[in-house]
Motif scaffolding. Structure first.
Motif, PDB file in Angstrom:
ATOM      1  N   ASP A   1       0.838  -1.196   0.000  1.00 22.97           N
ATOM      2  CA  ASP A   1       0.000   0.000   0.000  1.00 22.97           C
ATOM      3  C   ASP A   1       0.877   1.252   0.000  1.00 22.97           C
ATOM      4  OD1 ASP A   1      -2.419  -1.269  -0.024  1.00 22.97           O
ATOM      5  OD2 ASP A   1      -3.194  -0.225   1.737  1.00 22.97           O
ATOM      6  N   MET A   2       0.559   2.186  -0.896  1.00 22.78           N
ATOM      7  CA  MET A   2       1.298   3.444  -0.971  1.00 22.78           C
ATOM      8  C   MET A   2       0.411   4.649  -0.665  1.00 22.78           C
ATOM      9  SD  MET A   2       4.494   2.880  -1.739  1.00 22.78           S
ATOM     10  CE  MET A   2       4.677   1.275  -0.969  1.00 22.78           C
ATOM     11  N   ASN A   3      -0.847   4.421  -0.345  1.00 24.93           N
ATOM     12  CA  ASN A   3      -1.768   5.525  -0.085  1.00 24.93           C
ATOM     13  C   ASN A   3      -1.193   6.524   0.909  1.00 24.93           C
ATOM     14  OD1 ASN A   3      -3.800   4.511  -1.744  1.00 24.93           O
ATOM     15  ND2 ASN A   3      -4.733   3.325  -0.095  1.00 24.93           N
ATOM     16  N   GLY A   4      -1.276   7.794   0.557  1.00 26.14           N
ATOM     17  CA  GLY A   4      -0.922   8.855   1.493  1.00 26.14           C
ATOM     18  C   GLY A   4       0.506   9.330   1.435  1.00 26.14           C
ATOM     19  N   LEU A   5       1.427   8.557   0.845  1.00 24.43           N
ATOM     20  CA  LEU A   5       2.821   8.964   0.766  1.00 24.43           C
ATOM     21  C   LEU A   5       2.966  10.092  -0.260  1.00 24.43           C
ATOM     22  CD1 LEU A   5       4.617   5.493   0.864  1.00 24.43           C
ATOM     23  CD2 LEU A   5       3.721   6.878   2.753  1.00 24.43           C
ATOM     24  N   PHE A   6       3.965  10.939  -0.065  1.00 23.10           N
ATOM     25  CA  PHE A   6       4.128  12.117  -0.922  1.00 23.10           C
ATOM     26  C   PHE A   6       5.312  11.976  -1.862  1.00 23.10           C
ATOM     27  CE2 PHE A   6       0.876  14.118   1.351  1.00 23.10           C
ATOM     28  CZ  PHE A   6       0.602  15.369   0.788  1.00 23.10           C
ATOM     29  N   GLY A   7       5.168  12.570  -3.034  1.00 23.30           N
ATOM     30  CA  GLY A   7       6.220  12.552  -4.035  1.00 23.30           C
ATOM     31  C   GLY A   7       5.634  12.788  -5.399  1.00 23.30           C
ATOM     32  N   SER A   8       6.076  12.017  -6.378  1.00 22.87           N
ATOM     33  CA  SER A   8       5.574  12.133  -7.743  1.00 22.87           C
ATOM     34  C   SER A   8       4.672  10.942  -8.065  1.00 22.87           C
ATOM     35  CB  SER A   8       6.729  12.175  -8.746  1.00 22.87           C
ATOM     36  OG  SER A   8       6.235  12.128 -10.072  1.00 22.87           O
ATOM     37  N   THR A   9       3.550  11.227  -8.687  1.00 23.77           N
ATOM     38  CA  THR A   9       2.648  10.148  -9.114  1.00 23.77           C
ATOM     39  C   THR A   9       2.956   9.705 -10.538  1.00 23.77           C
ATOM     40  OG1 THR A   9       0.983  11.713  -9.947  1.00 23.77           O
ATOM     41  CG2 THR A   9       0.818  11.045  -7.635  1.00 23.77           C
ATOM     42  N   THR A  10       3.908  10.390 -11.201  1.00 27.18           N
ATOM     43  CA  THR A  10       4.169  10.102 -12.619  1.00 27.18           C
ATOM     44  C   THR A  10       5.604   9.690 -12.919  1.00 27.18           C
ATOM     45  OG1 THR A  10       4.572  12.470 -12.990  1.00 27.18           O
ATOM     46  CG2 THR A  10       2.339  11.644 -13.400  1.00 27.18           C
ATOM     47  N   ASP A  11       6.563  10.085 -12.119  1.00 34.40           N
ATOM     48  CA  ASP A  11       7.968   9.780 -12.371  1.00 34.40           C
ATOM     49  C   ASP A  11       8.189   8.264 -12.321  1.00 34.40           C
ATOM     50  OD1 ASP A  11      10.710   9.493 -12.430  1.00 34.40           O
ATOM     51  OD2 ASP A  11      11.129  10.998 -10.913  1.00 34.40           O
ATOM     52  N   GLY A  12       8.408   7.657 -13.486  1.00 29.81           N
ATOM     53  CA  GLY A  12       8.596   6.211 -13.545  1.00 29.81           C
ATOM     54  C   GLY A  12       7.384   5.429 -13.093  1.00 29.81           C
ATOM     55  N   GLY A  13       6.220   6.045 -13.167  1.00 32.12           N
ATOM     56  CA  GLY A  13       4.996   5.409 -12.703  1.00 32.12           C
ATOM     57  C   GLY A  13       4.647   5.790 -11.274  1.00 32.12           C
ATOM     58  N   GLY A  14       5.615   6.427 -10.576  1.00 36.25           N
ATOM     59  CA  GLY A  14       5.390   6.861  -9.200  1.00 36.25           C
ATOM     60  C   GLY A  14       6.674   6.801  -8.395  1.00 36.25           C
ATOM     61  N   TYR A  15       6.871   7.814  -7.540  1.00 39.69           N
ATOM     62  CA  TYR A  15       8.103   7.896  -6.762  1.00 39.69           C
ATOM     63  C   TYR A  15       7.785   8.649  -5.467  1.00 39.69           C
ATOM     64  CZ  TYR A  15      13.262   8.352  -6.241  1.00 39.69           C
ATOM     65  OH  TYR A  15      14.571   8.257  -5.823  1.00 39.69           O
ATOM     66  N   ALA A  16       7.716   7.933  -4.351  1.00 43.84           N
ATOM     67  CA  ALA A  16       7.394   8.530  -3.051  1.00 43.84           C
ATOM     68  C   ALA A  16       8.678   8.847  -2.303  1.00 43.84           C
ATOM     69  CB  ALA A  16       6.538   7.580  -2.226  1.00 43.84           C
ATOM     70  N   PHE A  17       8.680   9.975  -1.572  1.00 40.32           N
ATOM     71  CA  PHE A  17       9.857  10.409  -0.829  1.00 40.32           C
ATOM     72  C   PHE A  17       9.548  10.491   0.661  1.00 40.32           C
ATOM     73  CE2 PHE A  17      10.737  11.921  -5.094  1.00 40.32           C
ATOM     74  CZ  PHE A  17      12.086  11.649  -5.243  1.00 40.32           C
ATOM     75  N   ALA A  18      10.500  10.016   1.473  1.00 34.79           N
ATOM     76  CA  ALA A  18      10.309   9.997   2.921  1.00 34.79           C
ATOM     77  C   ALA A  18      10.237  11.403   3.503  1.00 34.79           C
ATOM     78  CB  ALA A  18      11.434   9.213   3.589  1.00 34.79           C
ATOM     79  N   MET A  19      11.167  12.286   3.120  1.00 38.75           N
ATOM     80  CA  MET A  19      11.163  13.630   3.693  1.00 38.75           C
ATOM     81  C   MET A  19       9.852  14.339   3.410  1.00 38.75           C
ATOM     82  SD  MET A  19      12.958  17.201   2.738  1.00 38.75           S
ATOM     83  CE  MET A  19      11.437  17.603   1.861  1.00 38.75           C
ATOM     84  N   ASN A  20       9.414  14.294   2.171  1.00 38.89           N
ATOM     85  CA  ASN A  20       8.181  14.984   1.801  1.00 38.89           C
ATOM     86  C   ASN A  20       6.991  14.440   2.578  1.00 38.89           C
ATOM     87  OD1 ASN A  20      10.104  14.993  -0.683  1.00 38.89           O
ATOM     88  ND2 ASN A  20       8.741  16.717  -0.992  1.00 38.89           N
TER      89      ASN A  20
END
Length: 652
Positions: free
Chosen positions: A329-348
């Motif tokens: 599950d990736m719901n709620g994590l922040f980052g890009s929804t499009t970069d390579g299909g999606g890329y979530a970042f911890a700091m953000n």
């Protein structure tokens, strides 16, 4: 010193009592017991209220492990110690990543790592001004440029080559630390100097009422904004507006308040989401606070949707994630929804939690959606840590430099990010450093330095899946506020939660969603019921104190605790329903006070129709063109409250 203000435990509870406002049954817009909740669009896309494979790790332990590891100059092991003494700038250095090539390079350390690390630890109750005779707080002054009179991201840097968010976000972090250590007078002076410098930048970009903050950076040597021809950061207006509001809170100078409101008006008028990196995260909070305390009427829903959604203009796809990647599950994590299909970042992700949760104090209508979002974010953020995921999907497994790495690093320091797909695996836990040669591992100290921000907000209750969120934990210049907590019940049925009183002495529990006291003269643990799929915001006020009402707001001992709120709901029809011939729009207004409807307006195809609350709101599709239409319904109450909702229907 007040660094322990935010170390109060985040404890658990709730009760949900929606106040029904009486109204004649003949009124078309009924005022019945309907929800006060206003949705955040992105959150409505989650496939379940409770995250799949839900697990709550001990976030406080994570934050303390991080602090112990990175500030230990005597530890030994591969890549250890992680800190060095910066003799050039009389400070300390932390690399952005484990195995970073900038290690031991004085002046190369970043404020987003160092300042955040001090803030994170302080939010956990650790005094970083007296650690084995070392004052890490004062050492943060290295990030203040005497020449430019601003906070920089690098002691050796300048505004000439630094983008807007890398100047503004460190300044926000630095200001927060200064507040928590109010005996550091020199630090406070630097905060005020930085704010005044940014006020000058604001005046240039506001341009006598023709504002434009759509720049890459601002050169404080030349006094001019600039664009690099590659990207721009319009949400810098939010960062500037937040600093201006801090200036107002610190000094009472009205020029800062005016500037804060003006920057937010610019953001509200921006076409689409102005989100670039992290500054927009503070937009919903600032909008809600200005509305509550200064009489503005910013549409908080738009700020939330532009932040948590994925519709960013300057950085397409930037926002929060929805869905599963490879069974995670990736719901709620922040980052890009499009970069390579999606890329979530911890700091953000951690930063967004700290910035957005306080919205609930000033506009409780969003408590349920914020609670649901945070439940997913809190559970799913554990995947940033190597100890919580499959080793076959981690970059460290395949990077030779990682072999033999200390287990303490894997436990305490998160990966920079999570990619939806990479190296033929989904998801992929790692980051950019090993891809671009920035460092020998993808373990991210700048991300780990933000762990305490999330940890300071979240505490589990006695009921699995129900969290108690401290909406005060990450706010500052707010020392007179009473302990305030948001609790969301994701279950379908009522749950009884043990509420632990955070205050010293007896208190009354005040529910801001009903503007009523729901428990009186309580101490210790109190059992309270929480309705299914509902939230409450509870303020602990001293037992027996009078709640005073002034111009739509509620105060205790001259401290704001709540405000009059109304929420319009459209009933009987769902988005994308097909209507043909005559159809009726039924709406209900929920309020936490005795509201009376003045007018109802409906907008269809840019044509506006006005009704009273007693009229039936009826239309005929034959009077309009066929096709899908977005219909806006707005209710205005007799005391000036206004709320709006919309529905998309297909006309035949």
């Amino acid at each position: 010193m007040n660094f322990l203000k935010r170390s109060i435990g985040i404890l658990g509870m709730v009760i949900m009592l929606i106040m029904a406002v009486s109204c004649s049954k003949e009124e078309n817009v009924s005022m019945e017991e309907s929800t006060m909740n206003k949705d955040i669009k992105q959150v409505t896309f989650y496939d379940s209220k409770i995250p799949n494979d839900y697990k709550l790790i001990d976030w406080r332990k994570k934050a303390l492990q991080y602090d112990e590891l990175v500030f230990d100059t005597g530890t030994e092991g591969t890549f250890l110690p992680l800190m060095w003494e910066d003799t050039t700038y009389d400070s300390f250095g932390l690399p952005a990543y484990v195995g970073d090539g900038r290690m031991h390079k004085d002046g190369a350390q970043e404020a987003v790592t160092n300042v955040a690390a001090v803030l994170s630890a302080t939010l956990m109750g650790i005094d970083k001004s007296t650690v084995d005779t070392v004052d890490y707080v004062s050492q943060l002054d290295a990030f203040f440029s005497e020449e430019e009179q601003i906070i920089l991201n690098n002691p050796a840097g300048s505004s000439e080559t630094t983008s807007m968010w890398y100047l503004l976000y460190p300044a926000i972090l630095y200001s927060h630390v200064s507040y928590l250590y109010d005996d550091h007078e020199e630090m406070r002076e630097k905060v005020l100097a930085n704010i005044e410098s940014w006020y000058g930048a604001y005046e240039v970009m506001y341009n006598n009422g023709e504002p434009n903050f759509d720049y890459t950076g601002f050169n404080f040597i030349t006094g001019e904004p600039y664009r690099n021809g590659v990207w721009s950061e319009p949400d810098s207006a939010v960062g500037i507006g937040l600093l201006m509001y801090y200036g107002y809170e610190m000094t009472g100078d009205e020029k800062y308040l005016e500037a804060s409101i003006n920057t937010m008006e610019y953001i509200e008028g921006y076409f689409g989401s102005p989100l670039y990196e992290a500054l927009m995260y503070f937009g919903p909070y600032l909008a809600a606070k200005l509305n509550a305390l200064h009489g503005t009427d910013f549409e908080v829903a738009d700020f939330l949707n532009d932040t948590i959604g994925s519709t960013a203009i300057p950085r397409g796809g930037w926002g929060s994630i929805v869905g599963q990647w490879g069974g995670y599950d990736m719901n709620g994590l922040f980052g890009s929804t499009t970069d390579g299909g999606g890329y979530a970042f911890a700091m953000n992700t951690f930063a967004a939690a700290g910035a957005i949760v306080p919205v609930a104090q000033y506009d409780a209508r969003y408590a349920k959606s914020i609670g649901e979002w945070m439940l997913h974010l809190t559970s799913n953020s554990r995947y940033f840590y190597a100890t919580e995921t499959d080793e076959k999907n981690q970059s460290c497994t395949y990077v030779e430099a990682c072999h033999g790495i200390d287990d303490r690093i894997k436990e305490a320091i998160p990966y920079e990010g999570i990619r939806k797909e990479s190296q033929g695996r989904s998801p992929w836990f790692g980051g950019d450093p090993t891809v671009y040669g920035w460092a020998q591992t993808d373990f991210s100290l700048y991300s780990g330095s933000h762990t305490g921000i999330l940890a300071s907000i979240v505490e589990e209750t006695n009921v699995e899946g129900i969290l108690r969120l401290d909406v005060q934990a990450t706010q500052f210049y707010n020392e007179h506020a009473f302990p305030t907590f948001l609790i969301y019940n994701p279950h379908n049925e009522v749950k009884e939660v043990e509420y632990e009183v955070a205050s010293e002495g007896a208190v009354d529990l005040y529910n801001t969603l009903t503007n009523t006291v729901v428990a009186s003269d309580v101490t210790g643990s109190v059992p309270l019921e929480v309705r299914g799929d509902a939230a409450v915001v509870i303020v602990e006020i001293p037992t027996g104190t009078k709640v005073e009402y002034r111009e739509g707001n509620y105060y205790v001992q001259d401290t704001f605790i709540s405000r009059d709120l109304a929420s319009l709901n459209i009933n009987g029809l769902n988005n994308n329903d097909t209507v043909s011939g005559k159809f009726e729009i039924k709406a209900s207004l929920a309020a936490n006070y005795e509201a009376e409807i003045e007018t109802v307006t409906v907008e269809i195809d840019e044509e506006i129709f006005e009704f009273t609350g007693e009229e039936k709101i009826e239309f005929n599709t034959k009077d309009f063109s066929t096709g899908t239409k977005k219909i806006w319904v707005t209710v205005t109450t007799k005391d000036g409250q206004e709320d709006q909702n919309s529905i998309r229907l297909r006309f035949e």
